[in-house]
Write a protein that holds these residues in place. Sequence first.
Motif, PDB file in Angstrom:
ATOM      1  N   VAL A  47       0.832  -1.211   0.000  1.00  0.00           N
ATOM      2  CA  VAL A  47       0.000   0.000   0.000  1.00  0.00           C
ATOM      3  C   VAL A  47       0.863   1.255   0.000  1.00  0.00           C
ATOM      4  O   VAL A  47       1.755   1.405   0.845  1.00  0.00           O
ATOM      5  CB  VAL A  47      -0.930   0.039   1.231  1.00  0.00           C
ATOM      6  CG1 VAL A  47      -1.679   1.379   1.310  1.00  0.00           C
ATOM      7  CG2 VAL A  47      -1.920  -1.119   1.188  1.00  0.00           C
ATOM      8  N   MET A  48       0.579   2.158  -0.962  1.00  0.00           N
ATOM      9  CA  MET A  48       1.089   3.532  -0.915  1.00  0.00           C
ATOM     10  C   MET A  48      -0.034   4.389  -0.347  1.00  0.00           C
ATOM     11  O   MET A  48      -1.125   4.456  -0.930  1.00  0.00           O
ATOM     12  CB  MET A  48       1.461   4.023  -2.317  1.00  0.00           C
ATOM     13  CG  MET A  48       1.810   5.519  -2.353  1.00  0.00           C
ATOM     14  SD  MET A  48       2.068   6.145  -4.044  1.00  0.00           S
ATOM     15  CE  MET A  48       3.633   5.396  -4.470  1.00  0.00           C
ATOM     16  N   ALA A  49       0.212   5.033   0.797  1.00  0.00           N
ATOM     17  CA  ALA A  49      -0.785   5.936   1.374  1.00  0.00           C
ATOM     18  C   ALA A  49      -0.649   7.295   0.693  1.00  0.00           C
ATOM     19  O   ALA A  49       0.397   7.934   0.774  1.00  0.00           O
ATOM     20  CB  ALA A  49      -0.578   6.067   2.875  1.00  0.00           C
ATOM     21  N   VAL A  50      -1.705   7.721   0.024  1.00  0.00           N
ATOM     22  CA  VAL A  50      -1.667   8.997  -0.697  1.00  0.00           C
ATOM     23  C   VAL A  50      -2.058  10.113   0.275  1.00  0.00           C
ATOM     24  O   VAL A  50      -3.175  10.142   0.784  1.00  0.00           O
ATOM     25  CB  VAL A  50      -2.598   8.964  -1.922  1.00  0.00           C
ATOM     26  CG1 VAL A  50      -2.608  10.328  -2.621  1.00  0.00           C
ATOM     27  CG2 VAL A  50      -2.137   7.869  -2.894  1.00  0.00           C
ATOM     28  N   VAL A  51      -1.087  10.992   0.543  1.00  0.00           N
ATOM     29  CA  VAL A  51      -1.271  12.057   1.541  1.00  0.00           C
ATOM     30  C   VAL A  51      -1.107  13.448   0.924  1.00  0.00           C
ATOM     31  O   VAL A  51      -0.756  14.404   1.609  1.00  0.00           O
ATOM     32  CB  VAL A  51      -0.322  11.857   2.750  1.00  0.00           C
ATOM     33  CG1 VAL A  51      -0.659  10.563   3.488  1.00  0.00           C
ATOM     34  CG2 VAL A  51       1.148  11.834   2.312  1.00  0.00           C
ATOM     35  N   LYS A  52      -1.397  13.549  -0.375  1.00  0.00           N
ATOM     36  CA  LYS A  52      -1.367  14.860  -1.043  1.00  0.00           C
ATOM     37  C   LYS A  52      -2.419  15.780  -0.419  1.00  0.00           C
ATOM     38  O   LYS A  52      -3.350  15.316   0.254  1.00  0.00           O
ATOM     39  CB  LYS A  52      -1.647  14.674  -2.538  1.00  0.00           C
ATOM     40  CG  LYS A  52      -3.039  14.122  -2.845  1.00  0.00           C
ATOM     41  CD  LYS A  52      -3.188  13.732  -4.311  1.00  0.00           C
ATOM     42  CE  LYS A  52      -4.556  13.100  -4.571  1.00  0.00           C
ATOM     43  NZ  LYS A  52      -4.659  12.566  -5.946  1.00  0.00           N
ATOM     44  N   VAL A  77       2.381  11.733  -2.982  1.00  0.00           N
ATOM     45  CA  VAL A  77       1.878  13.108  -3.005  1.00  0.00           C
ATOM     46  C   VAL A  77       1.878  13.590  -4.448  1.00  0.00           C
ATOM     47  O   VAL A  77       2.498  12.973  -5.317  1.00  0.00           O
ATOM     48  CB  VAL A  77       2.744  14.062  -2.141  1.00  0.00           C
ATOM     49  CG1 VAL A  77       2.620  13.737  -0.659  1.00  0.00           C
ATOM     50  CG2 VAL A  77       4.193  14.037  -2.587  1.00  0.00           C
ATOM     51  N   ALA A  78       1.223  14.717  -4.692  1.00  0.00           N
ATOM     52  CA  ALA A  78       1.223  15.286  -6.033  1.00  0.00           C
ATOM     53  C   ALA A  78       2.510  16.085  -6.262  1.00  0.00           C
ATOM     54  O   ALA A  78       3.229  15.861  -7.228  1.00  0.00           O
ATOM     55  CB  ALA A  78      -0.015  16.166  -6.229  1.00  0.00           C
ATOM     56  N   LEU A  95       8.808   7.553  -1.095  1.00  0.00           N
ATOM     57  CA  LEU A  95       7.864   8.662  -1.239  1.00  0.00           C
ATOM     58  C   LEU A  95       7.882   9.119  -2.688  1.00  0.00           C
ATOM     59  O   LEU A  95       8.943   9.445  -3.220  1.00  0.00           O
ATOM     60  CB  LEU A  95       8.347   9.774  -0.292  1.00  0.00           C
ATOM     61  CG  LEU A  95       7.724  11.149  -0.323  1.00  0.00           C
ATOM     62  CD1 LEU A  95       6.224  11.070  -0.146  1.00  0.00           C
ATOM     63  CD2 LEU A  95       8.317  11.984   0.808  1.00  0.00           C
ATOM     64  N   LEU A  96       6.710   9.126  -3.328  1.00  0.00           N
ATOM     65  CA  LEU A  96       6.604   9.478  -4.747  1.00  0.00           C
ATOM     66  C   LEU A  96       5.819  10.774  -4.930  1.00  0.00           C
ATOM     67  O   LEU A  96       4.766  10.952  -4.320  1.00  0.00           O
ATOM     68  CB  LEU A  96       5.890   8.344  -5.506  1.00  0.00           C
ATOM     69  CG  LEU A  96       5.506   8.597  -6.970  1.00  0.00           C
ATOM     70  CD1 LEU A  96       6.744   8.781  -7.852  1.00  0.00           C
ATOM     71  CD2 LEU A  96       4.648   7.446  -7.514  1.00  0.00           C
ATOM     72  N   ALA A  97       6.337  11.663  -5.793  1.00  0.00           N
ATOM     73  CA  ALA A  97       5.610  12.877  -6.205  1.00  0.00           C
ATOM     74  C   ALA A  97       5.451  12.825  -7.718  1.00  0.00           C
ATOM     75  O   ALA A  97       6.406  12.527  -8.427  1.00  0.00           O
ATOM     76  CB  ALA A  97       6.390  14.121  -5.797  1.00  0.00           C
ATOM     77  N   TRP A  98       4.238  13.142  -8.223  1.00  0.00           N
ATOM     78  CA  TRP A  98       3.981  12.869  -9.634  1.00  0.00           C
ATOM     79  C   TRP A  98       3.486  14.036 -10.474  1.00  0.00           C
ATOM     80  O   TRP A  98       3.253  13.877 -11.661  1.00  0.00           O
ATOM     81  CB  TRP A  98       2.993  11.708  -9.776  1.00  0.00           C
ATOM     82  CG  TRP A  98       1.713  11.886  -9.013  1.00  0.00           C
ATOM     83  CD1 TRP A  98       0.723  12.774  -9.280  1.00  0.00           C
ATOM     84  CD2 TRP A  98       1.295  11.139  -7.865  1.00  0.00           C
ATOM     85  NE1 TRP A  98      -0.296  12.636  -8.369  1.00  0.00           N
ATOM     86  CE2 TRP A  98       0.023  11.630  -7.488  1.00  0.00           C
ATOM     87  CE3 TRP A  98       1.859  10.094  -7.117  1.00  0.00           C
ATOM     88  CZ2 TRP A  98      -0.680  11.127  -6.397  1.00  0.00           C
ATOM     89  CZ3 TRP A  98       1.152   9.591  -6.035  1.00  0.00           C
ATOM     90  CH2 TRP A  98      -0.102  10.105  -5.682  1.00  0.00           C
ATOM     91  N   LEU A  99       3.324  15.223  -9.895  1.00  0.00           N
ATOM     92  CA  LEU A  99       2.769  16.314 -10.702  1.00  0.00           C
ATOM     93  C   LEU A  99       3.717  17.509 -10.676  1.00  0.00           C
ATOM     94  O   LEU A  99       3.911  18.120  -9.625  1.00  0.00           O
ATOM     95  CB  LEU A  99       1.392  16.722 -10.172  1.00  0.00           C
ATOM     96  CG  LEU A  99       0.656  17.815 -10.965  1.00  0.00           C
ATOM     97  CD1 LEU A  99       0.379  17.377 -12.404  1.00  0.00           C
ATOM     98  CD2 LEU A  99      -0.640  18.186 -10.268  1.00  0.00           C
ATOM     99  N   HIS A 100       4.293  17.829 -11.814  1.00  0.00           N
ATOM    100  CA  HIS A 100       5.389  18.806 -11.849  1.00  0.00           C
ATOM    101  C   HIS A 100       5.116  19.924 -12.844  1.00  0.00           C
ATOM    102  O   HIS A 100       4.284  19.795 -13.738  1.00  0.00           O
ATOM    103  CB  HIS A 100       6.692  18.101 -12.244  1.00  0.00           C
ATOM    104  CG  HIS A 100       6.868  16.774 -11.594  1.00  0.00           C
ATOM    105  ND1 HIS A 100       6.982  16.631 -10.226  1.00  0.00           N
ATOM    106  CD2 HIS A 100       6.896  15.514 -12.103  1.00  0.00           C
ATOM    107  CE1 HIS A 100       7.100  15.347  -9.936  1.00  0.00           C
ATOM    108  NE2 HIS A 100       7.039  14.645 -11.049  1.00  0.00           N
ATOM    109  N   THR A 101       5.879  20.992 -12.665  1.00  0.00           N
ATOM    110  CA  THR A 101       5.947  22.045 -13.671  1.00  0.00           C
ATOM    111  C   THR A 101       7.431  22.292 -13.944  1.00  0.00           C
ATOM    112  O   THR A 101       8.301  21.738 -13.252  1.00  0.00           O
ATOM    113  CB  THR A 101       5.325  23.370 -13.189  1.00  0.00           C
ATOM    114  OG1 THR A 101       6.189  23.950 -12.215  1.00  0.00           O
ATOM    115  CG2 THR A 101       3.942  23.153 -12.588  1.00  0.00           C
TER     116      THR A 101
END
Length: 412
Positions: A47-52, A77-78, A95-101
Amino acid sequence: MTYPATTGEFSAAQGPDPRHERSAVIDLDAIRHNVRRLAAAASPAKVMAVVKADAYGHGAVPVARAALQAGASWLGVAHISEALALRAAGIDAPLLAWLHTTDSNFGAAVAAGVDIGCSGWELERIVAAAREQERPARVHLKIDTGLGRNGCTPEDWDRLVGEAVEYQDQGLLRVVGIFSHLAVADEPERPETDQQVAAFREAVAIAEDAGVDPEVRHLANTPATLSRPDTHFDLVRAGLGIYGLSPFDGQTSAELGLRPAMTLRTLVSQCKEVPEGQGVSYGLRYHTSGRTTLALIPLGYADGVPRVATGGPVRVAGKTYPVVGRIAMDQMVIDLGAEHAGEGLPGAEAVLFGDGADAGPTADDWARAAGTINYEIVTRISPRVPRRFINEDDTAGAGAGLAAVHGGAGAA
Ligand SMILES: *Cc1c(COP(=O)(O)O)cnc(C)c1O
């Protein structure tokens, strides 16, 4: 602008605790229960707990800690900035972050050992950051299997995978994961999920043929974790379920074995008897139908209660009343009816939503009243509402109730 402190011990010398006036009470025992429930559904996948978004409004750091205690092995997270805040709090889990600029701080992510989701253009930035940090980046390649948001198109996938493998061979990165996101998993009967699973399998096969050997392949969100074992692969990314809320229209939290973790409560601010025909709140859209008692509830849209949610439920003294008239910035009104004189009610607890026990009001009720989904109700509770964490220690019922409260990192 300052909000009441939501972190650290509250000292009586500072006067009354602002968290008593109004708070979102977060039951970390419920978080742990829900993580265990999702882990059981996902097993043998992790399980990855999404805490965004500050853990959907629940408080990212305390929720992340509770989720890890209960067996989550990853966090998601995002934004990279959200990931760095978790690292700064001492959380060292994957810990993974997936939304970037183009302005995302990839260098800081690499330096902090944060895994970076990559849909295409980010790859060059990630590699530059790895060179600068003299440390290989950890990358999860994202394929768009049909959602149409971020992710690499199937047409460009070959090229992205090829470039990533080259950089991996040069020691600049490691492809840790391959992932995608589902569009309609909350409607399990729809055929598009089958198509997304098939497209995902194909993308994974292409990557493996090109020499990628990912630790984790991940596709499922909460609804897929609960309804589609064929989407689990190595890891599920669960957000909503961690918070105890149901992603399905026709199924309650209790029916899914989940416990809503957030209770939004305050104290009745004022009660007064009014005659028939009394108009209530801006626009005078409601008039009392007879002599009655109105109770003033000191929460409004500045606290994140949707302005459109007139009719939403408020429980006072064991009874639930709909909000009447417009919800204002700071306050709303309930009509107690003729039989309740309101005596003793100022200072009584008023609950907008909670765990749903004893037919109490829920975030789902507020979502219906606002024409939205439970995700949005909890996530938009604003920083003006202090978070109050209960059951921080994993002592399963060892008397760690409200008396043991001390805030963890808050939403500030
Ligand atoms: C928010 C998010 C999730 C979690 O979705 P839930 O429905 O809350 O479980 C998973 N994956 C991605 C990419 C997300 O953006």
